[in-house]
Design a protein around this motif. Sequence first.
Motif, PDB file in Angstrom:
ATOM      1  N   ARG A 102      16.616 -16.367  26.478  1.00 18.48           N
ATOM      2  CA  ARG A 102      17.033 -15.340  26.609  1.00 18.48           C
ATOM      3  C   ARG A 102      15.972 -14.296  27.161  1.00 18.48           C
ATOM      4  O   ARG A 102      16.118 -13.281  27.983  1.00 18.48           O
ATOM      5  CB  ARG A 102      17.800 -14.611  25.600  1.00 18.48           C
ATOM      6  CG  ARG A 102      19.249 -15.140  25.176  1.00 18.48           C
ATOM      7  CD  ARG A 102      19.758 -14.523  24.050  1.00 18.48           C
ATOM      8  NE  ARG A 102      19.503 -15.508  22.800  1.00 18.48           N
ATOM      9  CZ  ARG A 102      19.938 -15.204  21.560  1.00 18.48           C
ATOM     10  NH1 ARG A 102      20.274 -13.989  21.136  1.00 18.48           N
ATOM     11  NH2 ARG A 102      19.751 -16.157  20.590  1.00 18.48           N
ATOM     12  N   LEU A 103      14.828 -14.589  26.580  1.00 20.56           N
ATOM     13  CA  LEU A 103      13.813 -13.797  26.980  1.00 20.56           C
ATOM     14  C   LEU A 103      13.191 -13.956  28.357  1.00 20.56           C
ATOM     15  O   LEU A 103      12.987 -12.978  29.322  1.00 20.56           O
ATOM     16  CB  LEU A 103      12.560 -13.813  26.091  1.00 20.56           C
ATOM     17  CG  LEU A 103      12.411 -13.050  24.629  1.00 20.56           C
ATOM     18  CD1 LEU A 103      11.333 -13.543  24.077  1.00 20.56           C
ATOM     19  CD2 LEU A 103      12.450 -11.549  25.126  1.00 20.56           C
ATOM     20  N   GLU A 104      13.282 -15.073  28.701  1.00 15.65           N
ATOM     21  CA  GLU A 104      13.054 -15.661  30.295  1.00 15.65           C
ATOM     22  C   GLU A 104      13.869 -15.031  31.075  1.00 15.65           C
ATOM     23  O   GLU A 104      13.402 -14.698  32.247  1.00 15.65           O
ATOM     24  CB  GLU A 104      12.849 -17.063  30.281  1.00 15.65           C
ATOM     25  CG  GLU A 104      11.780 -17.664  29.294  1.00 15.65           C
ATOM     26  CD  GLU A 104      10.385 -17.834  30.095  1.00 15.65           C
ATOM     27  OE1 GLU A 104      10.274 -16.958  30.913  1.00 15.65           O
ATOM     28  OE2 GLU A 104       9.639 -18.732  29.745  1.00 15.65           O
ATOM     29  N   ALA A 105      14.978 -14.837  30.633  1.00 11.73           N
ATOM     30  CA  ALA A 105      16.097 -14.231  31.661  1.00 11.73           C
ATOM     31  C   ALA A 105      15.880 -12.894  31.994  1.00 11.73           C
ATOM     32  O   ALA A 105      16.121 -12.058  32.886  1.00 11.73           O
ATOM     33  CB  ALA A 105      17.584 -14.304  31.276  1.00 11.73           C
ATOM     34  N   PHE A 106      15.407 -12.142  30.771  1.00  8.35           N
ATOM     35  CA  PHE A 106      15.237 -10.664  30.856  1.00  8.35           C
ATOM     36  C   PHE A 106      13.898 -10.168  31.343  1.00  8.35           C
ATOM     37  O   PHE A 106      13.503  -9.230  31.979  1.00  8.35           O
ATOM     38  CB  PHE A 106      15.429 -10.205  29.456  1.00  8.35           C
ATOM     39  CG  PHE A 106      15.391  -8.611  29.489  1.00  8.35           C
ATOM     40  CD1 PHE A 106      16.293  -7.757  30.115  1.00  8.35           C
ATOM     41  CD2 PHE A 106      14.331  -7.936  28.847  1.00  8.35           C
ATOM     42  CE1 PHE A 106      16.142  -6.405  30.142  1.00  8.35           C
ATOM     43  CE2 PHE A 106      14.225  -6.631  28.869  1.00  8.35           C
ATOM     44  CZ  PHE A 106      15.094  -5.827  29.498  1.00  8.35           C
ATOM     45  N   TYR A 107      12.906 -11.014  31.146  1.00  3.18           N
ATOM     46  CA  TYR A 107      11.496 -10.778  31.174  1.00  3.18           C
ATOM     47  C   TYR A 107      11.104 -10.371  32.741  1.00  3.18           C
ATOM     48  O   TYR A 107      10.491  -9.357  33.044  1.00  3.18           O
ATOM     49  CB  TYR A 107      10.686 -11.908  30.845  1.00  3.18           C
ATOM     50  CG  TYR A 107       9.133 -11.772  31.074  1.00  3.18           C
ATOM     51  CD1 TYR A 107       8.618 -10.733  29.963  1.00  3.18           C
ATOM     52  CD2 TYR A 107       8.398 -12.056  31.982  1.00  3.18           C
ATOM     53  CE1 TYR A 107       7.147 -10.715  30.138  1.00  3.18           C
ATOM     54  CE2 TYR A 107       7.066 -11.936  32.209  1.00  3.18           C
ATOM     55  CZ  TYR A 107       6.315 -11.093  31.242  1.00  3.18           C
ATOM     56  OH  TYR A 107       5.034 -10.873  31.405  1.00  3.18           O
ATOM     57  N   PRO A 108      11.617 -11.050  33.811  1.00  4.94           N
ATOM     58  CA  PRO A 108      11.409 -10.549  35.328  1.00  4.94           C
ATOM     59  C   PRO A 108      11.699  -8.969  35.530  1.00  4.94           C
ATOM     60  O   PRO A 108      11.186  -8.272  36.296  1.00  4.94           O
ATOM     61  CB  PRO A 108      12.128 -11.335  35.976  1.00  4.94           C
ATOM     62  CG  PRO A 108      12.538 -12.716  35.143  1.00  4.94           C
ATOM     63  CD  PRO A 108      12.330 -11.971  33.777  1.00  4.94           C
ATOM     64  N   HIS A 254      19.435  -0.833  28.324  1.00  3.68           N
ATOM     65  CA  HIS A 254      19.944  -1.403  29.745  1.00  3.68           C
ATOM     66  C   HIS A 254      21.289  -1.781  29.850  1.00  3.68           C
ATOM     67  O   HIS A 254      22.053  -2.142  28.860  1.00  3.68           O
ATOM     68  CB  HIS A 254      18.885  -2.881  29.800  1.00  3.68           C
ATOM     69  CG  HIS A 254      17.498  -2.712  29.490  1.00  3.68           C
ATOM     70  ND1 HIS A 254      16.510  -2.120  30.714  1.00  3.68           N
ATOM     71  CD2 HIS A 254      16.695  -2.470  28.542  1.00  3.68           C
ATOM     72  CE1 HIS A 254      15.464  -1.985  30.182  1.00  3.68           C
ATOM     73  NE2 HIS A 254      15.381  -2.386  29.058  1.00  3.68           N
ATOM     74  N   ASP A 255      21.638  -1.857  31.287  1.00  3.91           N
ATOM     75  CA  ASP A 255      22.849  -2.541  31.451  1.00  3.91           C
ATOM     76  C   ASP A 255      22.738  -3.932  31.449  1.00  3.91           C
ATOM     77  O   ASP A 255      22.682  -4.576  32.617  1.00  3.91           O
ATOM     78  CB  ASP A 255      23.486  -1.739  32.658  1.00  3.91           C
ATOM     79  CG  ASP A 255      23.911  -0.236  32.807  1.00  3.91           C
ATOM     80  OD1 ASP A 255      24.359   0.091  31.766  1.00  3.91           O
ATOM     81  OD2 ASP A 255      23.367   0.268  33.559  1.00  3.91           O
ATOM     82  N   SER A 256      22.803  -4.580  30.146  1.00  2.56           N
ATOM     83  CA  SER A 256      22.495  -6.032  30.288  1.00  2.56           C
ATOM     84  C   SER A 256      23.655  -6.485  28.925  1.00  2.56           C
ATOM     85  O   SER A 256      24.002  -5.799  28.268  1.00  2.56           O
ATOM     86  CB  SER A 256      21.220  -6.382  29.724  1.00  2.56           C
ATOM     87  OG  SER A 256      21.117  -7.540  29.648  1.00  2.56           O
ATOM     88  N   ASP A 257      23.890  -7.741  29.250  1.00  2.00           N
ATOM     89  CA  ASP A 257      24.680  -8.441  28.140  1.00  2.00           C
ATOM     90  C   ASP A 257      23.943  -9.231  27.336  1.00  2.00           C
ATOM     91  O   ASP A 257      24.166 -10.076  26.326  1.00  2.00           O
ATOM     92  CB  ASP A 257      25.891  -9.334  28.632  1.00  2.00           C
ATOM     93  CG  ASP A 257      25.492 -10.287  29.609  1.00  2.00           C
ATOM     94  OD1 ASP A 257      24.256 -10.639  29.851  1.00  2.00           O
ATOM     95  OD2 ASP A 257      26.181 -10.954  30.333  1.00  2.00           O
ATOM     96  N   ILE A 258      22.472  -9.170  27.585  1.00  2.00           N
ATOM     97  CA  ILE A 258      21.504  -9.958  26.737  1.00  2.00           C
ATOM     98  C   ILE A 258      21.575  -9.315  25.354  1.00  2.00           C
ATOM     99  O   ILE A 258      21.350  -8.086  25.424  1.00  2.00           O
ATOM    100  CB  ILE A 258      20.316 -10.375  27.398  1.00  2.00           C
ATOM    101  CG1 ILE A 258      20.250 -11.099  28.615  1.00  2.00           C
ATOM    102  CG2 ILE A 258      19.286 -10.839  26.454  1.00  2.00           C
ATOM    103  CD1 ILE A 258      19.035 -11.060  29.477  1.00  2.00           C
ATOM    104  N   ASP A 259      21.415  -9.889  24.292  1.00  2.00           N
ATOM    105  CA  ASP A 259      21.570  -9.270  22.849  1.00  2.00           C
ATOM    106  C   ASP A 259      20.624 -10.070  21.978  1.00  2.00           C
ATOM    107  O   ASP A 259      20.592 -11.323  22.105  1.00  2.00           O
ATOM    108  CB  ASP A 259      22.898  -9.209  22.543  1.00  2.00           C
ATOM    109  CG  ASP A 259      22.856  -8.651  21.016  1.00  2.00           C
ATOM    110  OD1 ASP A 259      23.057  -9.224  20.164  1.00  2.00           O
ATOM    111  OD2 ASP A 259      23.007  -7.147  21.235  1.00  2.00           O
ATOM    112  N   PHE A 260      19.889  -9.713  20.983  1.00  2.00           N
ATOM    113  CA  PHE A 260      19.257 -10.295  20.046  1.00  2.00           C
ATOM    114  C   PHE A 260      19.308 -10.173  18.477  1.00  2.00           C
ATOM    115  O   PHE A 260      18.692 -10.438  17.657  1.00  2.00           O
ATOM    116  CB  PHE A 260      17.609 -10.078  20.322  1.00  2.00           C
ATOM    117  CG  PHE A 260      17.340 -10.573  21.665  1.00  2.00           C
ATOM    118  CD1 PHE A 260      17.001 -11.862  21.755  1.00  2.00           C
ATOM    119  CD2 PHE A 260      16.996  -9.708  22.505  1.00  2.00           C
ATOM    120  CE1 PHE A 260      16.404 -12.329  23.133  1.00  2.00           C
ATOM    121  CE2 PHE A 260      16.563 -10.121  23.955  1.00  2.00           C
ATOM    122  CZ  PHE A 260      16.254 -11.559  24.057  1.00  2.00           C
TER     123      PHE A 260
END
Length: 429
Positions: A102-108, A254-260
């Motif tokens: 998940r972090l790798e997907a958001f990091y860029p 952020h407009d993102s569906d990544i969640d922790f």
Amino acid sequence: MKRHFFSIILPFMAISLFAQTAKEDIHNNIKLSAANYVAYMDPTEPLTPAPKNYVPFYISSYARHGSRWLINPKHYDDPISILRKAKEYGKLTPKGEDVLNRLEAFYPTTIKRLGELTTVGERQHHGIGKRLTEHFPEVFSGNAQVDARSTVVIRCILSMEAECEEIAQFNSKIKFHNDVSESLQYYLNQDRNKVVQAAHEKYRPYREKYNQELIRPRRFMGEIFNDQEYVYNNLNAIEFMTRMFDICSNMQSHDSDIDFYDLFTEEECYNIWKASNIGWYIGYGAAPQSDGIACFSQENLLTNIIETADSIVDNRNYNGATLRFGHEVCVLPLACLLELGNCGKQYYDLDTLDEHWANFNIFPMASNIQLVFYRPKKGTGEILVKALLNEKEVSLPINTNNYPYYQWNDLRAYYVQKLKAFHEKYDIK
């Protein structure tokens, strides 16, 4: 308890910002545990109509920038580096590998974006600007003048631009003056003298104490790492947990569906917030633990608010606004210095502070303080003012029989005396 500076006149009607406890609030909305990373929530409460035969003519405001990326490169770089290294050594659980993915997907998205305004933050200020014209059209009608000023930080400048763009849509005749300069920093940002800086620094041992008492990383680390000896020898567990919590908290920017949030229990979220709340209270509020004076970091801003109003309120031909844009480290102490609602109250028992005082009510992303000035529609009379914190009506620290409206001359005198008493007590020239 005793005030440090002068006797207090209780307001006719004290309005609490904290109708229920923070624990209940966070239980109902876990994202509130994000403290200063909480995304601004549009107000839903109606505003009190203007007093009979009165009309709003001037707004004096200070606003925090909208939602942003995290500022420090370590916020993103350290957790992802730690997880990459642990994966290389085979020390991640399946859950840990999922977190790394998940972090790798958001990091860029963070590259060369640190501290910058997000699209969420831009929308927040467009919304605030639009509601200003909807709630107070008289202020922005005709040949209105808007003086907008920002700190030199790009996220604040863009927040100012978004708000002004929305106001300009209301009336093409508005005369705008926008300014960004280092010469304005002394009142738009923190400007602590030695006395206030010493008071501010008192938060550090308290924050360390409550971090150690409240933040228990063992369960969390066990979810991510499969070797606790490796964790003990290679990581600062509390630091890693809180860094991950910062990322988790700020995803609402952020407009993102990544969640922790699945990484943390409700109790862990609450305890991390509770430690943070104590640190903010002592370092920036009116806390007795820091002698009640940390909030005087905003004395220059309060002076500017008073002096600017002095140049405007007696001009019957004027209508418009002074809009200032900066940071949460100014909004929070200013709210406490102005004694908006419960913001400026003092609490000695830090263990129960969360039952009375919650930072997320004061300084979410795009948080704002608006002082709205009213004058008689015709003739002369007292200038009235009401205060909005995040677009919600709050009480002010003087008496009134017409809440939420207060006489400006009385409020002005109160604040002038408060600043004078502070200078005299600490021999500040």
